[in-house]
Design a protein around this motif. Structure first.
Motif, PDB file in Angstrom:
ATOM      1  N   ASN A 118       0.815  -1.216   0.000  1.00  0.00           N
ATOM      2  CA  ASN A 118       0.000   0.000   0.000  1.00  0.00           C
ATOM      3  C   ASN A 118       0.850   1.267   0.000  1.00  0.00           C
ATOM      4  O   ASN A 118       0.392   2.337   0.393  1.00  0.00           O
ATOM      5  N   TYR A 121      -0.394   4.725  -1.378  1.00  0.00           N
ATOM      6  CA  TYR A 121      -1.416   5.418  -0.610  1.00  0.00           C
ATOM      7  C   TYR A 121      -0.873   6.002   0.686  1.00  0.00           C
ATOM      8  O   TYR A 121      -1.460   6.930   1.247  1.00  0.00           O
ATOM      9  N   TRP A 201      -4.791   7.244  -8.063  1.00  0.00           N
ATOM     10  CA  TRP A 201      -5.843   7.067  -7.049  1.00  0.00           C
ATOM     11  C   TRP A 201      -5.357   7.495  -5.675  1.00  0.00           C
ATOM     12  O   TRP A 201      -6.166   7.881  -4.812  1.00  0.00           O
ATOM     13  N   ALA A 202      -4.052   7.454  -5.447  1.00  0.00           N
ATOM     14  CA  ALA A 202      -3.511   7.838  -4.135  1.00  0.00           C
ATOM     15  C   ALA A 202      -3.598   9.343  -3.900  1.00  0.00           C
ATOM     16  O   ALA A 202      -3.908   9.786  -2.784  1.00  0.00           O
TER      17      ALA A 202
END
Length: 335
Positions: A118, A121, A201-202
């Protein structure tokens, strides 16, 4: 004068939207992995070959999205900082916010995040936390007990912080392994390393929240260009508004540079160009600033990819070559 800018605003908005679109088309059609201009629309509509679809959807579009989002966010951050400090030299890169985000991202990447699934993010959050700490310290040191915030002092302290934190990142490089060193070097030069969909998207949630709130605060920003006494007479709580807007500016800059690296001068150049075209009312020049910032960063990245066939010149270096002379010009005017 007011009516002139008001009438021309829609034209400038259309013009810069068109400029950004044309630059994006050139970015797709130029470089080692490219798609000809005549094949872009058919490929977007699902009528392209496997290679064309891969180049556009997996290589070019995520990179363009990251660049456009980051460029517009850096421009908006710079515009807010210039108003808050009443200093035309303010920019998230120049006054140390980018370096503040960078040191947090670097430490996280070296000691914790290199192998995390991850990671994309986490980086904007880590960058924001370290940048807000750096910005708070710079802001505190630039305050004078009786006179309040000293704009020129803020810039000078910010420049000092930026150099100090860059030096700290260099020290970290000496104890890092080769992969981490490559990452830090790429970040410092403004090389766009987060050019995949996960990075889009982060950073997108940060922008989706910060940009509308910043534009909603446009009328407050108009008042904050005035003296504190005038603003207080109009019912503005300056300390609270400054704190909110500073957090927004840091969030915009930190989330962007955590993905595209240390890109300076976008937040300096774009607001000045926008003000020349749309006037100083924030309702008009903030949207233009965002389009100019996106165009500058996408254009700089495209130039860096095609100007030298054997290697890619980082976008941060191309922007610096444009922005540094302009910064010197503004500094001479301020002094």
């Amino acid at each position: 004068m007011y009516n002139k800018y008001k009438k021309r605003f829609p034209l400038w908005l259309i013009m810069w939207s068109t400029v950004l679109l044309l630059i994006c088309v050139l970015a797709i059609s130029l470089g080692a992995s490219s798609v000809s201009i005549s094949r872009i629309i058919p490929t977007l509509l699902g009528d392209g070959t496997f290679k064309e679809e891969f180049v556009i959807f997996s290589v070019r579009l995520p990179r363009l999205a990251v660049l456009a989002i980051a460029g517009s966010a850096l421009a908006l951050s710079g515009a807010i900082l210039q108003t808050l400090t009443r200093n035309d030299l303010a920019d998230p890169g120049i006054i140390g916010i980018n370096a503040g985000a960078g040191i947090g991202v670097t430490i996280f990447y070296i000691y914790a995040g290199g192998g995390l699934t991850n990671q994309p993010y986490m980086l904007p959050l880590v960058g924001f936390i370290s940048a807000i700490l750096a910005a708070g310290l710079i802001y505190f040191l630039a305050m004078e007990r009786h006179a309040g915030l000293n704009p020129m002092k803020l810039v000078l302290i910010g420049i000092g912080f930026a150099f100090a934190l860059s030096g700290l990142m260099t020290i970290l490089m000496s104890s890092a392994d080769r992969t981490d060193v490559q990452f830090i070097a790429a970040w410092l030069s403004g090389n766009v390393w987060g050019a995949d969909w996960p990075y889009v998207w982060a950073i997108l949630p940060w922008i989706v929240i910060a940009v509308p709130v910043s534009l909603w605060k446009a009328k407050r920003l108009n008042i904050m260009r005035l003296e504190d006494s005038v603003g207080k007479g109009l019912g503005i709580h300056f300390k609270r508004e400054r704190a909110i807007l500073l957090v927004l500016a840091v969030a915009l800059a930190a989330s962007s540079v955590s993905v595209v690296g240390s890109v300076s001068f976008i937040g300096l150049i774009a607001p000045h160009i926008a003000k020349q075209m749309a006037g100083v009312q924030h309702q008009r020049f903030l949207p233009i600033s965002m389009l100019v910032g996106a165009s500058l960063l996408v254009g700089a990245d495209t130039i860096g990819r095609v100007i030298y066939s054997e290697a890619t010149i980082p976008a941060g270096i191309i922007v610096a070559l444009i922005g540094a002379p302009y910064f010197v010009y503004l500094l001479r005017k301020a002094l």
